[in-house]
Design a protein around this motif. Sequence first.
Motif, mmCIF file in Angstrom:
data_model
loop_
_atom_site.group_PDB
_atom_site.id
_atom_site.type_symbol
_atom_site.label_atom_id
_atom_site.label_comp_id
_atom_site.label_asym_id
_atom_site.label_seq_id
_atom_site.Cartn_x
_atom_site.Cartn_y
_atom_site.Cartn_z
ATOM 1 N N HIS A 1 -36.379 -31.615 22.777
ATOM 2 C CA HIS A 1 -36.394 -32.086 24.168
ATOM 3 C C HIS A 1 -35.185 -32.969 24.460
ATOM 4 N N LEU B 1 -42.616 -39.921 22.529
ATOM 5 C CA LEU B 1 -41.579 -39.243 23.302
ATOM 6 C C LEU B 1 -40.944 -40.174 24.331
ATOM 7 N N ASP C 1 -32.194 -30.799 24.964
ATOM 8 C CA ASP C 1 -32.197 -30.183 26.294
ATOM 9 C C ASP C 1 -31.803 -31.189 27.378
ATOM 10 N N ARG C 2 -32.299 -32.420 27.252
ATOM 11 C CA ARG C 2 -31.965 -33.437 28.252
ATOM 12 C C ARG C 2 -30.476 -33.776 28.216
ATOM 13 N N TYR D 1 -39.868 -23.227 24.204
ATOM 14 C CA TYR D 1 -40.006 -23.276 25.660
ATOM 15 C C TYR D 1 -41.314 -23.962 26.032
ATOM 16 N N GLU D 2 -41.259 -24.836 27.021
ATOM 17 C CA GLU D 2 -42.501 -25.339 27.599
ATOM 18 C C GLU D 2 -43.096 -24.226 28.454
ATOM 19 N N LEU E 1 -40.313 -31.863 18.282
ATOM 20 C CA LEU E 1 -40.365 -31.723 19.739
ATOM 21 C C LEU E 1 -39.408 -32.710 20.399
ATOM 22 N N PHE F 1 -46.379 -25.225 24.394
ATOM 23 C CA PHE F 1 -45.043 -24.764 24.050
ATOM 24 C C PHE F 1 -45.121 -23.476 23.240
ATOM 25 N N VAL G 1 -37.082 -40.151 23.617
ATOM 26 C CA VAL G 1 -36.276 -39.455 24.627
ATOM 27 C C VAL G 1 -36.183 -40.346 25.867
ATOM 28 N N LEU H 1 -40.246 -33.077 30.684
ATOM 29 C CA LEU H 1 -41.325 -32.101 30.518
ATOM 30 C C LEU H 1 -42.158 -32.063 31.790
#
Length: 409
Positions: free
Chosen positions: A326, A89, A329-330, A245-246, A322, A302, A93, A337
Amino acid sequence: MPQDKPWKSALLRLAGAAALAGALTTWSLPAQADAGFNRFVSEFWPTARAAGISSQTYNAVFSGMQPDDDTLRLMSKQSEFVKPIWDYLDSAVSDDRVEKGRKLLREYEAVLRQIEARYGVNREVVLAIWGMETNYGGYMGRHNVVQALATLAYAAPRRKSFWQQELVTALGIVQAGHVRFQDMEGSWAGAMGHTQFMPSSWKAYAADYDGDGRRDIWTSIPDALASTAAYLNKHGWQTGKTWGYEVELPSGFDYRLADGEQTLTLGEWSRHGIRRTNGRDFPRPSDDAIIVLPAGASGPAFLMLRNFFVIKRYNNATAYALAVGHLADRIIGGGPLEGDWAREYVPLSRSETEELQALLNRQGFTVGDVDGQVGPATRRGIRAYQSARGLVPDGYASAVLLAHMKVDG
């Protein structure tokens, strides 16, 4: 690239199509030719012809071709160590990828808005897959797809029929003019273009966004993004919903509910004491969700919705899906996270997983074949062992668990 010269000369020979209509034995092969590969190409011709591939296309594409050495090397390479999800990750990300995604969201705003309206797939998710697959087109692979697939169809020890079908489909794409042979670049295993479609996926799902009659995922970014949205749409993407959702799990949570199969509504999970990490309510309590613990009880938790599993149809890895969610979302302004990864709980290599499976079988927690793969049976065996030893039954195969089992005997 080193391979360009024979491909260009092959294309020049297309101008003399009549001369190419003859038998494959008219090729002039290099002195160092791989005789086995040449025999494969000759013997594969009837299969290609039956699928509608012309002799002109076949001869022009294969003339002078030899196996892809890099494909041969990577095909036989066994990855012994699994990259921890937190390292994955961090790379997938990264701040750079997030910032570039935000820039491209603005640059392609009109195209992405139209794609979202047409296919019902969140624009940021489409963009995130582009970022994950090729770093937004920064690296689409440097292998000619036909050469790579021919190498696999010839030399791969397994799934030969799969590789042969992908090869025939790739030849059909070239013949139909969707991409020039020398521009058909992709990975060593034949995944192609900006968002890395296999030929069969291209055939089933690729889209002609700009209406020019070509489904060009190599040089047309709108076509590539629309193709990705079409793929997700056809695999069941739920419009207007997120991927997951986290969450925070309550003290004393029953980890038997986190088996990767138990499905409850978000409202029902809330009644088990599960809350979003940002303190907000779930917008649609009636949505179904499954708990996913990518690194066991010691890492972030999650609640994953259907769209998470649709992303996994693109790449069937929890870490990948994931990362896509993620990153999406970012890109639209979300933060990192919130949960911490317990980095001592490193995942097991294949040989270590085999050792773990053997220990579970020996101690009566039967998991079946010792194959180095952590599947449902192995996770059930781990949970049974953990429950019997008073450990948190999260079913996660880690170096800490293996060390505990070795001491346990």
